[in-house]
Design an enzyme around this catalytic site. Sequence first.
Site, PDB file in Angstrom:
ATOM      1  N   HIS A  85     -25.257  -1.959  -1.168  1.00 50.85           N
ATOM      2  CA  HIS A  85     -26.549  -1.998  -2.209  1.00 50.85           C
ATOM      3  C   HIS A  85     -26.979  -3.227  -2.504  1.00 50.85           C
ATOM      4  O   HIS A  85     -26.450  -4.423  -2.149  1.00 50.85           O
ATOM      5  CB  HIS A  85     -25.780  -1.475  -3.669  1.00 50.85           C
ATOM      6  CG  HIS A  85     -25.298  -0.068  -3.672  1.00 50.85           C
ATOM      7  ND1 HIS A  85     -26.331   0.696  -4.081  1.00 50.85           N
ATOM      8  CD2 HIS A  85     -24.108   0.453  -3.349  1.00 50.85           C
ATOM      9  CE1 HIS A  85     -25.597   2.264  -3.812  1.00 50.85           C
ATOM     10  NE2 HIS A  85     -24.180   1.809  -3.670  1.00 50.85           N
ATOM     11  N   GLU A 105       0.850  -1.256   0.101  1.00 53.59           N
ATOM     12  CA  GLU A 105      -0.004   0.065   0.100  1.00 53.59           C
ATOM     13  C   GLU A 105       0.926   1.216  -0.153  1.00 53.59           C
ATOM     14  O   GLU A 105       1.797   1.261   0.702  1.00 53.59           O
ATOM     15  CB  GLU A 105      -0.791   0.063   1.130  1.00 53.59           C
ATOM     16  CG  GLU A 105      -1.648   1.333   1.543  1.00 53.59           C
ATOM     17  CD  GLU A 105      -2.335   1.740   0.274  1.00 53.59           C
ATOM     18  OE1 GLU A 105      -3.095   0.904  -0.237  1.00 53.59           O
ATOM     19  OE2 GLU A 105      -2.263   2.797  -0.082  1.00 53.59           O
ATOM     20  N   ALA A 118     -20.797   4.711   1.648  1.00 52.45           N
ATOM     21  CA  ALA A 118     -21.192   3.813   2.781  1.00 52.45           C
ATOM     22  C   ALA A 118     -22.431   3.141   2.525  1.00 52.45           C
ATOM     23  O   ALA A 118     -22.954   2.646   3.521  1.00 52.45           O
ATOM     24  CB  ALA A 118     -21.088   4.513   3.958  1.00 52.45           C
ATOM     25  N   ILE A 144     -13.158  -0.904 -10.200  1.00 55.20           N
ATOM     26  CA  ILE A 144     -14.102  -1.233  -8.777  1.00 55.20           C
ATOM     27  C   ILE A 144     -14.620   0.263  -8.512  1.00 55.20           C
ATOM     28  O   ILE A 144     -14.152   0.801  -7.423  1.00 55.20           O
ATOM     29  CB  ILE A 144     -13.370  -1.912  -8.013  1.00 55.20           C
ATOM     30  CG1 ILE A 144     -12.448  -2.974  -8.476  1.00 55.20           C
ATOM     31  CG2 ILE A 144     -14.564  -2.139  -6.946  1.00 55.20           C
ATOM     32  CD1 ILE A 144     -13.349  -3.831  -8.962  1.00 55.20           C
ATOM     33  N   CYS A 160     -17.678  18.698  16.825  1.00 53.02           N
ATOM     34  CA  CYS A 160     -16.815  19.876  17.070  1.00 53.02           C
ATOM     35  C   CYS A 160     -15.460  19.527  16.102  1.00 53.02           C
ATOM     36  O   CYS A 160     -14.785  20.346  16.268  1.00 53.02           O
ATOM     37  CB  CYS A 160     -16.434  20.022  18.499  1.00 53.02           C
ATOM     38  SG  CYS A 160     -14.886  18.806  19.188  1.00 53.02           S
TER      39      CYS A 160
END
Lengths: 426, 484
Positions: B50, B32, B47, B336, B438
């Site tokens: 589906h 990564e 998020a 993707i 906050c």
Amino acid sequence: MNVKKADLVIIGGGPAGMAAAIEASKNGIRDILILERENNLGGILHQCIHNGFGLHYFGEELTGPEYAWRFIDEVHARNISYYVETTVINFGPDKTITAINSQEGLFIIKPRAVVLAMGCRERTRGALNIPGTRPAGIYTAGLAQKFVNMEGFMPGKSVVILGSGDIGLIMARRMFLEGAQVKMVCELMPYSGGLNRNIVQCLEDFDIPLRLKHTVVAIHGKERLEGVTIAQVDEHRKPIMETCETVTCDTLLLSVGLIPENELTREAGIIVDRRTSGPVVNDCMETSMEGVFACGNVVHVHDLVDYVSREGARAGECAAAYITAEGDKAEGGEIQITAGKCVRYTVPQKIVPKGQKNIRLFFRVTDIFRKVKIVVKANGETVFERKRNKVTPGEMESLEIPGSILNSPTNVNELLVEVQNIEEGQ
Amino acid sequence: MLYDVVVIGAGVTGAFIARELSRYELKVCMLEKETDVSMGTSKANSAIVHAGFDAVPNSLKAQLNVRGNKRMPLIAQELGVDFKQIGSFVLCHSKEDIPKLEELMKRGISNGVEGLEIITGDRLKAMEPNITAESIAALYAPTAGIICPYELTLHAAENAVENGVDLKLGHEVTSIRFDSNIFIISSAQDEFKAKFIVNAAGLYADTVSMMAGDNSFSIKPRRGEYVLFDKAHGNLVNRVIFQLPSAKGKGVLVTPTVDGNLLVGPNAEEIQDKQDTATTCSGLSEILRTASLSVSLPSTGDIITSFAGLRAGADTGDFIIRASEGNKRFIHAAGIESPGLTAAPAIGERVVKLLEESGLRLVQKTNYNPSIKYGKAARHMTGDELNKLIRQHPEFGRIVCRCEKITEGEILSSIHRTIGATNLDAVKRRTRAGMGRCQGGFCSSRVVEILSRELKVPAEEITKFGGNSRLLMGRTKHNLETNC
């Protein structure tokens, strides 16, 4: 779960909460518990190392920590109990408080009376919807103040400040004194949101430009902030894109307003005033829930801690009276206080008449006005007035009115506070 | 070390491929380029899990979406990820568009989506009291849900690591060579040898593909902007509320998040720069305006943050999950975009199957553990569970983030867990400290202090998200001469 008892629980150990606790103690309440989420009493005062505190309350000029310690010492002297690093996570409709700390775990308290003194938080970039990237280097002014004054770190070296609230002005001076380059303070409105004395002492004395009617319209930089685009705004506060200019900086401080922290208040079902974002209170600082009082910045955002302390003392005094006279509550009609012409809100929002000698009203005006008078009307008739050379939204106004006006004319059911032009006399 | 498989990219796709591979007796490494997992498309999206009704029938998107959706409840349980199957509505705002809604339902049925129905009238209003009067009908998909995408990615990656996968963060692949049947993958710091490569490099999948001499596709970033509202408005809608694509545009969604906020977005804008996640004034107003067709939104003053994410869609329109034409040991999991989050577990299965077809020998591990080793997060515990924990570890009673009520104990755990947080945003994604109203105004300084103490580095070196995103610029009283 651990259940505790207390006559009076005070949520928040900042200046408002401490003043309430001390006053309740003076009025004979012994079983008081302050719940404070930070690791010491005093609240935000500890990071306000500048002076200017206490002129009204003590008649002398103190720094924030000095002001706080006057109250902390008295809390100790009076043996008032407090828990630090303790957060209230729920406040129920029957005044049941659920809190958490590392010693007691999760615990419940069912007090006879409660004082809400949670203070306020700073408005963030999100609420302003400033577009652009999301690099490091964008802080609320209060967080920057904590880094500099409490932790000894510089959040950046080249600074633009958005918003001319008092913390922003104070931080402009602080960052300058710590060697940063403070490029400018931008203010959306045509006037500053801070105290006049702070504009003079924090900006003018250091030649830091104040750009009124300006805002930040874009943020640049991928990892660390590299600059901001500012623009002038029109009379509807919309940016005029032709006036865009890019200012290089590594830090953007936001001082764009404070929001009373009333999540617990709302959860408990207490009525909150949309104008103040704080609970509606009467002149005893009692909220819509019987036996629940509130004071300080959780009720409305103050400019001066001195008034916070006064309000706290009032809440503490009335909470004590409530506990002492439980079940013996005077049932009287309430008098509504209306914010009239050019007045944004008043605190308290109502009065319960019971022969008060004086009543203190706090309010804010909607714009800058010069040579005006503040007029109080009872049932439509002027009963009280005070002249003012200049009133501004950035400075909270306070008025002490004699209690006698509640009785004349008979059966007052509404008080109205408004701003009138002296010349017009209307 | 010679790896059997190197997976390039630790987003949700890479994480689920690695997890799937960790079932077998294999030496696997995830590379990564960022300092944490889930740093690209996986961290900034809708998020949503589906249901799978809108992908073109028989496409990879359709198949893998429906399969991923079916697997998600069990996976969420195994990985200790909060998943709420709240269902979704596609709202239709005009009578003329009802046939389109029916068309969508037919497509969903042919994709294998269960429980679809069209809801109108009083029942529609009863299910979603806050939708606008213009919303006259909805396609209801009960299997849709909401999940935290970076929690899902992190936990899948951690589960893979716990089952023996190596994770190398901060390794951006700079070149790939194929020599004597072995891939040699270079990063600025190191070289990795592998028999097989999986390209799960998200936005950069085309770049990685080209390093192996395959330029059969390109990734076209499409930016989507979002706004997130205060938790006070998390119950404005009960389900994921989509809009039927119409002449006015593709529509945006309004949904509660699994953590209780209200999320609105995204728009879709083709851009050139694969790092350009800046939000724009026009984009933010566009999503707010479009969303208002579905529900009357809260005041913009209640927005706590806005953000943008980049979809990593391919020019082919569908997911690209296949062996490279030039080398069958190089498997693409590219293009993707949505519904990639939902499909990720199914993509993992499919990629492993492709690897097997290309000659990778799969031998089941006897000690594979599909469950993450961490128990319930403190924020999901009952009072009694929490009290027991606090008695053993008092730091779980000390709240650091007041808005989200996150304790010092949770922050410490986030730093010391399998894939530990090394910066402010990484703590935020693992614990939610700083995610509240906050936005870290109160807790950031404490989190910096804890990170500095635990990682044993000076506070000035703590970053927001790695690289040059340092939060502090030295100590005070060090550069007074500039002004005086």
